[in-house]
Scaffold this motif. Structure first.
Motif, PDB file in Angstrom:
ATOM      1  N   THR A  37       0.848  -1.207   0.000  1.00 43.41           N
ATOM      2  CA  THR A  37       0.000   0.000   0.000  1.00 43.41           C
ATOM      3  C   THR A  37       0.885   1.260   0.000  1.00 43.41           C
ATOM      4  N   ASP A 313      -6.171  -0.977  -4.255  1.00 39.77           N
ATOM      5  CA  ASP A 313      -5.537  -1.573  -3.089  1.00 39.77           C
ATOM      6  C   ASP A 313      -6.439  -2.650  -2.505  1.00 39.77           C
ATOM      7  N   ASP A 314      -5.973  -3.906  -2.566  1.00 33.93           N
ATOM      8  CA  ASP A 314      -6.711  -4.991  -1.890  1.00 33.93           C
ATOM      9  C   ASP A 314      -8.164  -5.115  -2.291  1.00 33.93           C
TER      10      ASP A 314
HETATM   11 MG   LIG Z   1      -1.951  -2.883   2.265  1.00 34.29          MG
END
Ligand SMILES: [Mg+2]
Ligand SMILES: Nc1ncnc2c1ncn2[C@@H]1O[C@H](COP(=O)(O)OP(=O)(O)O)[C@@H](O)[C@H]1O
Length: 363
Positions: A37, A313-314
């Motif tokens: 991240t 992100d994710d």
């Molecule tokens: Mg992360």
């Protein structure tokens, strides 16, 4: 818009790294807390916006260092360009070798959209998050909007201080006119821009949500004025807002805060006619937030002719295969950075490159 090279020095847990991404999908994978991240965050900062994690600039500097330096080579507006960002307590940008006089000047140079788990709050939380979404999205397209927003916030803060002072110094009452005039001026600008932006965004998000939900559900968004002047034209909104503020004086003096104006407005998000915030399932809320973010990218492309870089992100691991498929298909011509723990979780990816992060390094 495409990133061709990113160089990081002392950015969070990444002490030194050079990334040469491909034009398509770049998967950044690795265990938890390795710096995936952080890498997305470093790219995002080149948009000139605040960190999507709500972090202060100083928090991005590596614990063992006093200064972060980031360099971004990218292709945009038909040519190779470079941005440098150094963070040493505050930010400083250099664009193509020229130091920018203020960080806000970088807005619009590099365009990206980001979607991370924090963006679920866009649908789940109170109106503040949705106003912030609109403010950031519009600022990227129209840097003048950020100036108006800052003018509005300053005038609003002044009126609020004054409301509290008048209780002890009634002779200050007439000074309200000055601040209300300013608030009304900026409010009209903000409302016109936000309504215009939501109108642009609306068709895209409805179409994208339809795709994600396999045409089973309909998403609709609208700008919602907490206290509407009923007007559409800027001059009329300004006059109407002046009247609303004046009419609210008595109430506002009692509370010491301003009860009317765009700082109270909201973006309504409905799925099949019901509020996504109150009635949506987790999956619906996640899909709605994603549709807003992908819609944001579509508006940027429409407005500037540039396809923004997507930072996801994710997100993939939370979605079932058919939703993943729709999204991967939707973004297949963009440059994308996707983080995940296991690259196999992005099952249907037939192109692109994978970058493994371990302990702040690319391995
Ligand atoms: Mg992360
Ligand atoms: N300023 C900093 N200096 C050094 N390490 C940091 C800094 N800020 C965060 N970290 C570290 O970065 C790691 C989290 O990185 P992150 O990119 O969020 O991980 P993930 O790979 O799970 O996405 C944590 O170990 C955290 O301690």
């Amino acid at each position: 818009m495409r990133v061709t090279q990113l160089e990081l020095t002392n950015f969070r847990n990444i002490e030194n790294a050079v990334v040469r991404p491909c034009d398509g999908v770049n998967i950044i994978y690795g265990d938890n807390a390795q710096g995936k991240t952080n890498l997305l965050e470093s790219i995002w900062l080149f948009t000139g916006c605040r960190s999507f994690r709500g972090a202060k600039d100083a928090e991005c500097v590596n614990f063992n260092s006093a200064k972060t330096q980031l360099s971004l080579d990218y292709f945009g507006e038909g040519r190779e360009q470079n941005l440098l960002l150094s963070i040493e307590k505050t930010r400083r940008f250099t664009r193509n070798g020229i130091v920018l006089s203020s960080p806000a000047k970088v807005m619009g140079a590099f365009l990206a959209v980001v979607f991370s788990p924090v963006h679920l709050s866009l649908v789940k939380d109170g109106p503040y998050e949705r106003r912030k979404f609109l403010d950031v999205a519009i600022s990227q397209l129209k840097p003048k909007y950020a100036v108006a927003l800052s003018g509005y916030n300053k005038a609003l803060a002044q009126r609020n201080i004054l409301l509290k002072d008048i209780v002890y110094h009634s002779e200050l009452y007439d000074t309200l006119d000055v601040w209300e005039e300013q608030i009304a001026f900026y409010a009209a600008e903000l409302i016109v821009q936000r309504v215009g932006y939501v109108n642009r965004l609306r068709d895209f998000t409805t179409e994208i949500y339809g795709g994600i939900s396999n045409k089973k559900e309909t998403l609709d968004i609208a700008y919602e004025e907490a206290c509407s002047t009923g007007a559409n034209k800027k001059e009329e909104i300004r006059a109407g807002m002046r009247d609303l503020l004046r009419a609210a004086r008595k109430t506002d003096l009692a509370t010491g805060s301003t009860s009317v104006g765009p700082h109270r407005d909201d973006l309504s998000i409905q799925i099949d006619g019901l509020s996504a915030r109150s009635y949506g399932s987790q999956g619906q809320q996640r899909s709605a937030a994603l549709a807003l973010k992908l819609g944001e990218a579509a508006v940027i492309r429409n407005f500037t002719g540039e396809q923004p870089v997507a930072l996801l992100d994710d997100v993939m691991s939370e979605l079932d295969t058919s939703r993943q498929n729709y999204i991967l298909n939707h973004i297949k011509d963009w440059q994308v950075f996707i983080t995940c723990c296991d690259p196999r979780s992005v099952k249907n990816l037939k192109y692109g490159q994978a970058i493994r992060m371990q302990n702040g390094a690319i391995v």
